[in-house]
Every structure is written in structure tokens, then in C-alpha cells.
Design an enzyme around this catalytic site. Structure first.
Site, mmCIF file in Angstrom:
data_model
loop_
_atom_site.group_PDB
_atom_site.id
_atom_site.type_symbol
_atom_site.label_atom_id
_atom_site.label_comp_id
_atom_site.label_asym_id
_atom_site.label_seq_id
_atom_site.Cartn_x
_atom_site.Cartn_y
_atom_site.Cartn_z
ATOM 1 N N CYS A 58 1.027 -1.030 -0.239
ATOM 2 C CA CYS A 58 -0.031 0.095 -0.086
ATOM 3 C C CYS A 58 0.824 1.360 -0.115
ATOM 4 C CB CYS A 58 -0.785 -0.007 1.085
ATOM 5 S SG CYS A 58 -1.803 1.518 1.461
ATOM 6 N N TRP A 91 -8.053 -7.380 5.338
ATOM 7 C CA TRP A 91 -6.670 -7.446 5.586
ATOM 8 C C TRP A 91 -6.399 -8.211 6.929
ATOM 9 C CZ3 TRP A 91 -4.305 -6.661 1.537
ATOM 10 C CH2 TRP A 91 -4.505 -5.460 0.801
ATOM 11 N N ARG A 123 -14.572 -0.880 3.729
ATOM 12 C CA ARG A 123 -13.256 -1.909 3.827
ATOM 13 C C ARG A 123 -12.341 -1.450 4.754
ATOM 14 N NH1 ARG A 123 -9.810 -0.998 0.014
ATOM 15 N NH2 ARG A 123 -10.632 1.025 -0.810
ATOM 16 N N THR A 125 -9.135 -0.214 6.187
ATOM 17 C CA THR A 125 -8.000 0.171 5.472
ATOM 18 C C THR A 125 -6.471 0.297 6.320
ATOM 19 O OG1 THR A 125 -8.625 2.663 5.645
ATOM 20 C CG2 THR A 125 -9.636 1.635 3.712
ATOM 21 N N VAL A 126 -5.597 0.179 5.745
ATOM 22 C CA VAL A 126 -4.469 0.681 6.093
ATOM 23 C C VAL A 126 -3.733 1.860 5.619
ATOM 24 C CG1 VAL A 126 -3.598 -1.815 6.801
ATOM 25 C CG2 VAL A 126 -3.166 -0.856 4.598
ATOM 26 N N TYR A 189 -4.572 5.552 -9.576
ATOM 27 C CA TYR A 189 -5.691 4.887 -9.121
ATOM 28 C C TYR A 189 -7.049 5.123 -10.077
ATOM 29 C CZ TYR A 189 -3.236 2.359 -5.431
ATOM 30 O OH TYR A 189 -2.458 1.722 -4.828
#
Length: 337
Positions: A58, A91, A123, A125-126, A189
Site C-alpha cells: 500500500c 486484511w 473496507r 484500510t491501512v 488509481y
């Protein structure tokens, strides 16, 4: 073999919260936004209290890990790592013994989000900083976490830590960071996840216009603001590190490679050769993540899960020659532990 319509359905199910009606991507809001500081409603700055969770592929998590290391905060903020392929539970800590994070004692990152919001259905997220005392999420705003580390966490910086967010340049850094995020970090993205030709074409043009502008900016200066690395350089680097190995091919960002730019390519190698950047850069992981994540490999037709052998990443070790642009060519402060 799974048909492409099935792949599209899997993509839409995974990213349904992040698609605009025009086929472009939208950004998911952050669940954890409390600041760090001394205020009544702020997280206290405290050594060994927080754990930073990242997934090495990421780019948003990567910049936080770099800032943490450059400032010496790796001494006071521990680091947890999820697996590089999203599983049914999102994750998960697949690389740890028992598939459980040894500090937080959880299997999946979504457990932190569910503790805050039991009906959370987006989702997880990190990056995310987690309070190890309570197991609750402290902050998952990747835009602001580096700034907090550079400012509120200053009392815990190592001696002679670099000034990544100097007071005199903050307004300019903030403005450039906005440009970098919209046009480059998120721009790749917008391009790679575009759902129609018009969205793709627009994202393609915007991305390369931005890279062209950065190429020109770096003609006479070693880093984005001159002689020294700043927060902006740390934000740009993760995208450059992933560009030729995945974005150029997988995301069809194929007008140029970064190595086709004279200044950006030298600049990218200059940053890579800073230990804090190099030790957190994993080209093979980027290829495996972007090419083998189930929803992505099916969407882009890699139904057999093949991983590209190239490109040759040993070229990142070659001399960059950009020290001649700096009055402090050795950047010795960055090498101090």
C-alpha cells in the site's frame, strides 16, 4: 477458468463503495480521525502506546512507515504487518504465528473497525494507528498521520531528526501535497480503476500532465523544495517506486515509465537510496499484490495468477548524480540512527 463478467462482478462487489456514477473512483471516508496532541479530545503522544499497521504494497501506508523511520519514531511506535493479499475477512495477519498479530491479539484488521462501529460494512484500510491499551483505532487518515508524526510527535523524535515539515514551507507543502495526492498518488488509481474509456482517457492525461510538471520542477533542484527531503518527497516516492513495476503495465499508465524521465528517474533513485526508503521498498511484493490479488487479477485478465518476471529493479541501485544540485550533497542527517 473464470469468465471476465465474473471478474467484473467481483470487482464491483469489493469496491462498490468507491465507484462514482461516471466510472471513476471515489475515496472512502476515514473512520478514525482524532488528532494527536494535548487537547481533551486528542490522543496523547505517548511512547510504546500505539501500533502502526501497514500492508507493504500500500503506497499510503508506505509513506507513513518512511516518516516513522526518518524521525526515529520506530523506537516508540511498533509496527504490525498484514498479508499482501486481501482475504474474505479483508486484511489479516497471515504472516504472524497463528495468523494473529502478536501485540493486538487479533486475526483480522476489521476487528479494530468493528470495535468502533459494529455495523461497519466498508473496507478496513491501512495505514492505521491502533491504541494498544484499548485495542481501538486511533487514526487511519493517511493524509494527516505523517503531519501528526512530524508535529505533535516532535518531542519523541530522535536527535537531529530531519525537519520534514518546516514551518516556513508548510503552506507550500500543503498545496503541493494536494496536487500530488489528486494528480499522482490517487491519479494512478483513477486511471487503473476507471470503468469506462472516457474516465480512463481523462485520468491518463491528468496523470502524465502532472508527471511532466514534476519533471520540469526537478530540473534545477534536488528535491521538491530544494536541498532537503520534505513531507512532499515522502508522499511522492511510493508512487514512483511502484510505477514501472505495476502501474505502467497493470494500470495501463503506459505513456512513459519513470525511468524514461531524466529528472524524475534520478530523483526516484536518490530517494530509494536513503535507508528509510530502501528498507521499506519491496518490488517483488508490489508485483505479487497488484497482479495476484483475486479481484484484481481477474479484472485484468490474469486468471492464472502469473507474476511478471521483469522489469530489472537492480537499476535502482545505480548512481543518480543529483547530489550536485544540493548544498548538502551527503544528506548525512538522514543516515543517523
Amino acid at each position: 477458468m473464470i469468465s471476465m463478467p465474473g471478474a467484473v462482478n467481483l470487482f464491483e462487489d469489493t469496491f462498490r463503495h468507491q465507484m462514482n456514477d461516471d466510472g471513476s473512483m471515489k475515496i472512502q471516508d476515514n473512520l478514525f480521525k482524532r488528532k494527536f496532541g494535548n487537547g481533551a479530545d486528542e490522543w496523547p503522544v505517548e511512547a510504546e502506546r500505539y501500533r502502526l499497521i501497514w500492508m507493504p504494497a500500500c503506497p499510503h501506508a508506505h509513506k507513513v512507515v518512511i516518516v516513522r523511520k526518518l524521525l526515529g519514531l520506530d523506537r516508540v511506535i511498533s509496527l504490525g504487518t498484514t498479508g499482501i493479499l486481501r482475504e474474505r475477512d479483508g486484511w489479516v495477519f497471515s504472516e504472524d504465528p497463528g495468523r494473529v498479530d502478536p501485540v493486538l491479539k487479533i486475526h483480522a484488521l476489521k476487528e479494530v473497525y468493528a470495535l468502533e462501529k459494529p455495523d461497519f460494512n466498508e473496507r478496513p484500510t491501512v495505514p492505521i494507528l491502533v491504541d494498544t491499551k484499548t485495542g481501538r483505532g486511533a487514526n487511519n487518515d493517511h493524509v494527516w498521520i505523517p503531519i501528526y508524526l512530524e508535529t505533535a510527535w516532535k518531542p519523541l523524535h530522535k536527535p537531529h531528526a530531519p525537519e520534514l515539515y518546516p514551518q516556513a514551507f508548510r503552506q507550500d507543502i500543503d498545496a503541493l501535497n494536494g496536487f500530488l495526492f489528486q494528480r499522482v498518488n490517487n491519479g494512478v488509481y483513477d486511471l487503473g480503476f476507471a470503468r469506462n474509456q472516457q474516465a480512463y482517457d481523462q485520468a491518463y492525461d491528468r496523470l502524465f500532465e502532472a508527471l511532466d510538471a514534476l519533471e520540469e520542477r526537478l530540473e534545477q533542484r534536488r528535491f521538491l523544495f530544494g536541498d532537503y527531503i520534505t513531507d512532499s518527497d515522502v508522499r511522492l516516492y511510493p508512487t514512483l517506486a511502484r510505477f514501472d513495476v505495476v502501474y505502467h503495465t497493470v494500470f495501463r499508465a503506459n505513456r512513459n515509465r519513470i525511468m524514461d524521465y531524466k529528472n524524475l528517474w534520478g530523483y526516484a533513485r536518490d530517494l530509494y537510496q536513503v535507508p528509510a526508503c530502501k528498507e521499506s521498498t519491496f518490488f517483488d511484493i508490489y508485483k505479487r499484490h497488484y497482479q495476484c490479488s483475486p479481484h484484481l487479477r481477474l479484472l485484468w485478465g490474469n486468471t492464472h495468477g502469473l507474476v511478471a518476471k521483469g522489469p530489472d529493479t537492480s537499476v535502482w541501485e545505480t548512481p543518480h548524480g543529483r547530489e550536485k544540485l544540493s548544498r548538502d550533497p551527503d544528506q548525512k542527517f538522514l543516515l543517523q540512527e
